[in-house]
Design an enzyme around this catalytic site. Structure first.
Site, short mmCIF file in Angstrom:
data_model
loop_
_atom_site.label_atom_id
_atom_site.label_comp_id
_atom_site.label_asym_id
_atom_site.label_seq_id
_atom_site.Cartn_x
_atom_site.Cartn_y
_atom_site.Cartn_z
N GLU A 243 0.82 -1.21 0.00
CA GLU A 243 0.00 0.00 0.00
C GLU A 243 0.86 1.26 0.00
OE1 GLU A 243 -2.82 0.41 3.22
OE2 GLU A 243 -3.32 2.45 2.60
N ARG A 269 -1.44 33.30 -17.97
CA ARG A 269 -1.86 34.49 -17.19
C ARG A 269 -0.80 35.59 -17.32
NH1 ARG A 269 -5.55 37.88 -15.06
NH2 ARG A 269 -4.85 38.77 -13.06
N GLN A 280 11.07 35.21 -12.48
CA GLN A 280 11.99 34.15 -12.06
C GLN A 280 11.54 33.43 -10.78
OE1 GLN A 280 16.09 34.81 -10.51
NE2 GLN A 280 16.68 34.03 -12.52
#
Ligand code: FAD
Length: 380
Positions: A243, A269, A280
């Protein structure tokens, strides 16, 4: 180390990726989430592809492809949504327990229906007073003529409310000096007389739901015990190891989708006359997260291959889960920030990913417990 996938593994990845893109696009998962709806048809289709038993031995009706194939499926389902992967895993690990520890009658009774998604499993380890300390479980199975009577309470049982679900639950069968002894894994149908469920109100986990399970003198037969009546710890431990690797893979997939959505947004955007991704501080943050995610992903497949090769190193799976869960949180946190106000609407999938990410350093064993396992593997 699997860095290049073989042709069969690549085919599994492509098939699951296409299936998720077609049947569970992000917008659709958002619709299911808002409705609190279990996407039964999605899992039916996955069963139809034959993927629920991909990791199981071929002689028992599985695909014989091991943990690496399971990790590939986990990563691709995780790209669509955490709960698509969790819903799959909740069948895959109990099915592995069944194949490793079940009698031929138990396998015949449960496995074909689970692989066809006609019946399901849920996993009941946690209790109100047994979380990280799983060996503290108090729910008991008392021997009576012809079987056992199960009494107690489980907590956080994901998927327990889905019809035709059988709980694989860790219960105490006898007092023991070492707490890990005297435990059994018992199969309890969740529609049995004496079982009551209460769905918890949670931040996420809305497709599967997570439940309190009250077990009030529930009668089960002799054949309800998986493995020996004091072998429960070993049964659960074997599936928990699988798991952790699967969880790490699914979280790498979730983190990848969150990062891709963020990159896509900051590329289009524009502010101050240029895309915000060209600042940056934004670009470097995303570049670093990308590099760390690629590294964590390699650890997932290294851990899966170790498991398939029978390596005794428990640290790699825990390391992969630790890193991928943290990265999913970190990436969604930055995603919410770089999407500005858009991230805070429920009209963009980022807020769902961010809510889902909150659970993953807790569920499936907390990050603190993963560090403890890694420390043990170092001899600390
Ligand atoms: C969404 C969700 C779904 C889940 N689904 C299932 C399910 O299907 N089946 C199931 O059985 N369980 C399930 N769980 C339970 C999950 O496994 C537990 O929440 C987890 O193991 C932690 O237990 P706890 O919540 O009781 O926290 P606690 O164990 O009380 O821990 C609280 C805090 O204390 C820290 N802590 C505890 N012990 C130590 C230690 N020794 N050293 C350092 N720090 C420590 C923990 O790391 C954590 O930060 C689910 C949980 C969630 C949130």
């Amino acid at each position: 180390v699997i860095i290049r996938e073989d042709a069969i593994q690549a085919d599994v990845r492509r098939t699951v990726r296409d299936y998720v893109a077609r049947e569970a696009p992000l917008e659709q998962v958002g619709v299911w989430e808002r409705a609190g709806e279990y996407p039964a048809a999605f899992f039916d289709g996955l069963a139809h592809l034959g993927y629920f038993g991909v990791h199981l031995p071929e002689e028992q009706g599985g695909g014989g492809m091991g943990a690496a194939a399971m990790a590939i499926i986990g990563e691709e389902l995780g790209r669509g949504g955490l709960e698509l992967a969790v819903g799959y895993g909740l069948q895959a690990f109990p099915a592995a327990n069944l194949c490793s520890y079940g009698t031929s009658a138990q396998i015949a009774a449960h496995l074909p229906r689970v692989l066809a998604h006609e019946a399901r499993f849920a996993v009941g380890i946690s209790e109100p007073d047994a979380g990280s300390d799983a060996a503290a479980v108090r729910t008991s199975a008392r021997r009576v003529p012809g079987g056992f009577v199960v009494s107690g309470q489980k907590l956080w049982t994901s998927g327990a409310g889905v019809p035709n679900t059988t709980l694989q639950t860790l219960v105490r069968t006898e007092p023991a000096e070492r707490r890990q002894d005297g435990l059994a894994v018992v199969l309890v149908p969740l529609d049995a007389p004496g079982v009551t469920l209460r769905r918890l109100s949670t931040v996420g986990r809305h497709l599967l739901g997570t439940y309190e399970v009250f077990l009030d003198d529930v009668e089960v037969g002799e054949d309800a015990v998986l493995g020996g009546p004091t072998e429960g710890w070993a049964v659960m431990a074997s599936s928990l190891r699988m798991e952790r690797i699967f969880a790490a893979a699914e979280l790498a997939g979730c983190a990848r989708t969150s990062l891709d959505l963020t990159v896509e947004y900051v590329r289009q955007r524009r502010q101050f006359g240029r895309p915000i991704g060209s600042f940056q501080t934004v670009a470097h943050t995303l570049a670093e997260l990308h590099a760390r995610l690629e590294a964590a992903r390699l650890l997932v497949y290294r851990a899966a291959q170790d498991l398939d090769d029978g390596s005794a190193d428990f640290g790699a799976g825990s390391g992969a889960k630790l890193l991928c869960s943290a990265l999913f949180q970190e990436i969604t946190q930055h995603g919410m920030q770089f999407l500005g106000g858009v991230g805070y609407t429920t009209e963009h999938p980022m807020e769902r990913l961010w809510r889902e990410a909150r659970s993953v350093t807790v569920s499936g064993g907390t990050s603190e417990i993963q560090r403890t396992i890694i420390a043990r593997s170092l001899g600390l």
